[in-house]
Design a protein around this motif. Structure first.
Motif, PDB file in Angstrom:
ATOM      1  N   ASP A   1      49.912  41.139  49.301  1.00 36.28           N
ATOM      2  CA  ASP A   1      48.775  41.840  48.689  1.00 36.28           C
ATOM      3  C   ASP A   1      47.475  41.042  48.827  1.00 36.28           C
ATOM      4  N   ARG A   2      47.551  39.803  49.340  1.00 35.74           N
ATOM      5  CA  ARG A   2      46.423  38.870  49.287  1.00 35.74           C
ATOM      6  C   ARG A   2      45.199  39.387  50.046  1.00 35.74           C
ATOM      7  N   GLU A   3      45.391  39.895  51.245  1.00 35.19           N
ATOM      8  CA  GLU A   3      44.251  40.324  52.041  1.00 35.19           C
ATOM      9  C   GLU A   3      43.530  41.498  51.386  1.00 35.19           C
ATOM     10  N   MET A   4      44.302  42.436  50.819  1.00 40.56           N
ATOM     11  CA  MET A   4      43.711  43.595  50.155  1.00 40.56           C
ATOM     12  C   MET A   4      42.878  43.171  48.949  1.00 40.56           C
ATOM     13  N   VAL A   5      43.424  42.269  48.114  1.00 42.46           N
ATOM     14  CA  VAL A   5      42.711  41.821  46.911  1.00 42.46           C
ATOM     15  C   VAL A   5      41.462  41.024  47.296  1.00 42.46           C
TER      16      VAL A   5
ATOM     17  N   TRP B   1      53.541  41.821  38.384  1.00 45.92           N
ATOM     18  CA  TRP B   1      52.617  42.904  38.710  1.00 45.92           C
ATOM     19  C   TRP B   1      51.494  42.961  37.686  1.00 45.92           C
ATOM     20  N   LEU B   2      50.255  43.131  38.167  1.00 53.92           N
ATOM     21  CA  LEU B   2      49.104  43.288  37.285  1.00 53.92           C
ATOM     22  C   LEU B   2      48.492  44.670  37.473  1.00 53.92           C
ATOM     23  N   ASP B   3      48.141  45.299  36.339  1.00 58.76           N
ATOM     24  CA  ASP B   3      47.309  46.496  36.334  1.00 58.76           C
ATOM     25  C   ASP B   3      45.888  45.979  36.124  1.00 58.76           C
TER      26      ASP B   3
ATOM     27  N   ARG C   1      40.003  49.904  39.667  1.00 58.11           N
ATOM     28  CA  ARG C   1      41.310  49.590  39.086  1.00 58.11           C
ATOM     29  C   ARG C   1      42.394  49.804  40.128  1.00 58.11           C
ATOM     30  N   TYR C   2      43.324  48.854  40.194  1.00 52.13           N
ATOM     31  CA  TYR C   2      44.441  48.979  41.124  1.00 52.13           C
ATOM     32  C   TYR C   2      45.540  47.993  40.703  1.00 52.13           C
ATOM     33  N   PHE C   3      46.709  48.111  41.389  1.00 49.11           N
ATOM     34  CA  PHE C   3      47.855  47.252  41.101  1.00 49.11           C
ATOM     35  C   PHE C   3      48.020  46.237  42.230  1.00 49.11           C
ATOM     36  N   PHE C   4      48.393  45.012  41.871  1.00 47.60           N
ATOM     37  CA  PHE C   4      48.812  44.040  42.887  1.00 47.60           C
ATOM     38  C   PHE C   4      49.718  43.006  42.235  1.00 47.60           C
ATOM     39  N   ARG C   5      50.349  42.220  43.091  1.00 54.19           N
ATOM     40  CA  ARG C   5      51.298  41.214  42.624  1.00 54.19           C
ATOM     41  C   ARG C   5      50.674  39.825  42.677  1.00 54.19           C
TER      42      ARG C   5
END
Length: 727
Positions: free
Chosen positions: A131-135, A165-167, A151-155
């Motif tokens: 998920d790193r590149e997206m965040v 997981w974070l909201d 707002r989105y979800f990632f680990r």
């Protein structure tokens, strides 16, 4: 006061805008996410408003507009902001220039890092590699003021390498005069993993429903499982307990090149014992089958999970991931859930297949039983039996031999599937140890020959010429008697599956019962036919006895029966009703046996007293015959054929439609035959005179609907007789 009013006004405007904008955002979410969003919205508002107050207060202080009292109030607000961030159940980060400048206690607790450690690392290093590149892209875009999802979800990866997981929601803010990003995240690991598991389970269940063919079902299920678990390689293996070997039902990726393991080898063997096996490096794992290790790409991790059918492992779901990914506990748990679902689907498919096989067995037996019930032709029954066996089982040839009591040998009765002409097939087999078929009859138990090339038996030339490889010979036994042998052959090695063996044994048993029943049924039919013939002779004997006593013209009963049946058919009687009419016609005057000779044979007219006795003969017939079930429906003629349409008849004085139809039909025929036959007290009437009399009596003593049909019938006979006479 002026500065405080300005701060209050700005705070009010900010609050109103926040309520409007955030509510619009929350209303667009699904119902299950709205509760979480409301909580998150509140915390974000508190933090942003605190920062706003903090910034405004600093500005007021910098301009020298705040007094000591205001400074204390500001200090109190800052203290409140600090307490809120420290006690909030959400992760709060403030970062700029890709470094964290602030993290609350919940962030430190969740990640496992100290504040100093967090501040020494780039903010992206906490994010999961996938998920790193997206965040990172979204964070930098937000820092530049560009429009990105709020707002989105990632680990994230904790210090202990645990995946959480974070909201996450974020906003661009000014901090110490520079742009920064304030991020707030709720730990939704459990709910997110649960949602992912349910989604994966739904995908696999949908794939399982796409086909009823087991292999195709497994291929679909594996593809769905690999897609849901983001695994590019894997396999589905099933254990065959009969063959004691593992069978590959589906495979993808480099796993296709791995040799099939034994049921006790490697990770597969452990999984078949019920163990969930996880390997962080398959190539270096000593538990992996040594033959497979050279074929595994370096660095790949994997898992082997048992497929459960109830409490029994019946197969293995194998999964593999390329580096740097290694399966997390949540992923392993999700994979186990999918494996359980696949195992249950296999179990249901197996039960369905067994049920279908059982239905096929019952259907085959039903067809054979129906053939037995519908014909006494033994060859036809055996043909149906062999057809069922050859069409429902993977057999190449069949032969059914019946026991010949005279020669004490087995005689070929029916066959299927042989290449040789029927004329050259072995016609008889001796009951001895030399022949496989004869041995089955001799020992009264099945004989299995798995390799006829090595043990061809007494008909070696025929067996080898036919190319037969395997044979099963079953004795046909019923009630302790040996009736024959059913031999089935294949031109390949064949070990019947349990369902096939059950069907074959059921057909063998049914064949024996069928043969026995056919013989018994044939004997019973012969006895029944003899009994029916005797019964028929008895009826006619009674009729003849009445004719002899009553001095009837010879053949009266035969004539009224024949003519009565024709009229009854013309009136619509058929089937059992017609047979009952025939019996009733034969016995129409049987009651006269009870009339004394002085009345029955009196040449002159009867006195009223004598007529009273004579009119009792229908009652006598009814009383004698009513206890015989076979004649219950035939009694209407002996009991009611002297009733009259106008009600003047006897013995009950029935009128019109009260008189049973068979009796009304027979009355017309009986009167006609009586009028056209010679009697001791008068001669026979001409047919024309008799027909005129019947026409006159229609509606008085005779049924007005029956008489015209009878007249038409006789006219047709007269015309036919005239046509036969020579010109």
């Amino acid at each position: 006061m002026k500065g405080s009013r300005r701060i209050s006004l700005i705070y009010l405007v900010f609050g109103l805008l926040w309520v409007f904008v955030s509510d619009q955002f929350v209303l667009q979410l699904s119902a299950e996410l709205q509760a979480t969003a409301q909580t998150l919205k509140g915390w974000v508002f508190v933090l942003l408003s605190a920062l706003l107050i903090h910034a405004l207060a600093r500005r007021e202080i910098g301009q020298g507009e705040l007094g000591l009292q205001r400074a204390l109030q500001l200090q109190e607000s800052l203290s409140l902001f600090q307490k809120l961030t420290e006690t909030a159940p959400a992760v709060i980060f403030l970062w700029r220039e890709e470094r964290v400048v602030f993290a609350n206690q919940e962030a430190l607790r969740l990640t496992g890092y100290s504040l100093e450690e967090i501040q020494s690392l780039q903010v992206w290093e906490f994010v999961h590699p996938e998920d790193r590149e997206m965040v990172r892209a979204r964070g930098l875009a937000r820092l530049r003021g560009e429009e990105v999802p709020a707002r989105y979800f990632f680990r994230i990866l904790t210090r202990a390498k645990e995946v959480r997981w974070l909201d996450y929601s974020a906003a661009r803010v000014e901090y110490e005069g520079k742009p920064a990003v304030l991020g707030v995240g709720l730990d939704v690991t459990e709910s997110r993993e649960r949602a992912l598991s349910l989604e994966a389970l739904a995908q696999v269940n949908l794939a399982l429903r796409q086909s009823e063919d087991l292999k195709e079902m497994m291929e679909n299920a594996l593809e769905a499982a690999l897609r849901a678990l983001k695994s590019p390689a894997g396999s589905l293996l099933l254990y065959n307990p009969e063959a004691q070997q593992v069978e590959v039902m589906a495979a993808q990726g480099w796993v296709c090149d791995i040799p099939v393991p034994g049921p006790r080898e490697g990770l597969t063997g452990r999984a078949l014992q019920g163990e969930v096996v996880v390997s962080l490096n398959l190539q270096q794992d000593p538990r992996v089958n040594p033959k497979a290790r050279p074929l595994i790409p370096p660095g790949w991790s994997g898992a082997a999970l048992p497929l459960w059918a109830g409490t029994t492992p019946i197969g293995v779901l194998g999964l593999a991931w390329p580096p740097p990914h290694t399966p997390s506990p949540a992923e392993v748990e999700r994979a186990a859930l999918l494996a359980e679902s696949i195992g249950n689907a296999i179990r249901r498919a197996s039960l369905r297949k067994k049920l279908e096989r059982r239905v096929e067995t019952l259907e085959a037996l039903r067809i054979v039983e129906r053939a037995i019930a519908s014909t006494l032709d033994l060859k036809a029954v055996l043909a149906v039996l062999l057809d069922q066996a050859s069409s429902r089982l993977p057999l190449d040839a069949l032969a059914l031999f019946l026991f010949d009591t005279e020669s004490q040998t087995l005689r070929l009765e029916a066959s299927r599937g042989f290449r040789s002409a029927e004329a050259v097939l072995p016609k008889t087999v001796c009951i001895s140890e030399e022949s496989h078929i004869g041995r089955a009859a001799l020992l009264r138990q099945p004989v299995h020959v798995p390799d006829l090339q090595q043990d061809p038996g007494s008909q070696a030339d025929f067996t080898l010429r036919e190319g037969l490889v395997a044979e099963w010979a079953y004795p046909l036994l019923a009630k302790g008697r040996s009736l024959g042998v059913l031999a089935v052959f294949t031109r390949r090695t064949w070990e019947p599956a349990p369902e096939d063996k059950t069907l074959l044994e059921a057909l063998v048993e049914q064949a024996a019962v069928a043969l026995d029943n056919a013989l018994i049924y044939q004997q019973a039919v012969e006895s029944q036919q003899e009994l029916a013939l005797t019964y028929e002779r008895t009826l006619w004997a009674w009729a003849k006895a009445v004719e002899l006593r009553d001095q009837e013209t010879g053949g009266h009963t035969e004539r009224v029966v024949e003519l009565g049946l024709r009229l009854a058919q013309a009136m619509g009687l058929k089937g059992e009703a017609l047979e009952d009419f025939r019996r009733g016609a034969i016995l129409h005057d049987v009651g006269k046996i009870g009339i004394p000779d002085q009345i029955l044979k009196k040449p002159g007219p009867l006195t009223p007293e004598e007529w009273a006795v004579m009119r009792l003969h229908p009652v006598y017939a009814y009383e004698w015959l009513k206890g015989i079930p076979h004649l219950a429906q035939a009694l209407t003629i002996p009991y009611a054929h002297h009733e009259r349409w106008d009600g003047s008849g006897y013995p009950r004085g029935l009128k019109g439609g009260e008189i049973p139809l068979p009796a009304r039909i027979f009355a017309v025929v009986d009167v006609y035959d009586a009028l056209t036959s010679d009697r001791p007290y008068r001669g026979a009437w001409p047919k024309e005179k008799a027909l005129a009399y019947l026409q006159a009596e229609a509606g008085r003593s005779l049924d007005p609907q029956v008489v015209p049909i009878f007249l038409k019938l006789i006219q047709q006979d007269l015309q036919a007789d005239q046509a036969k006479q020579p010109d």
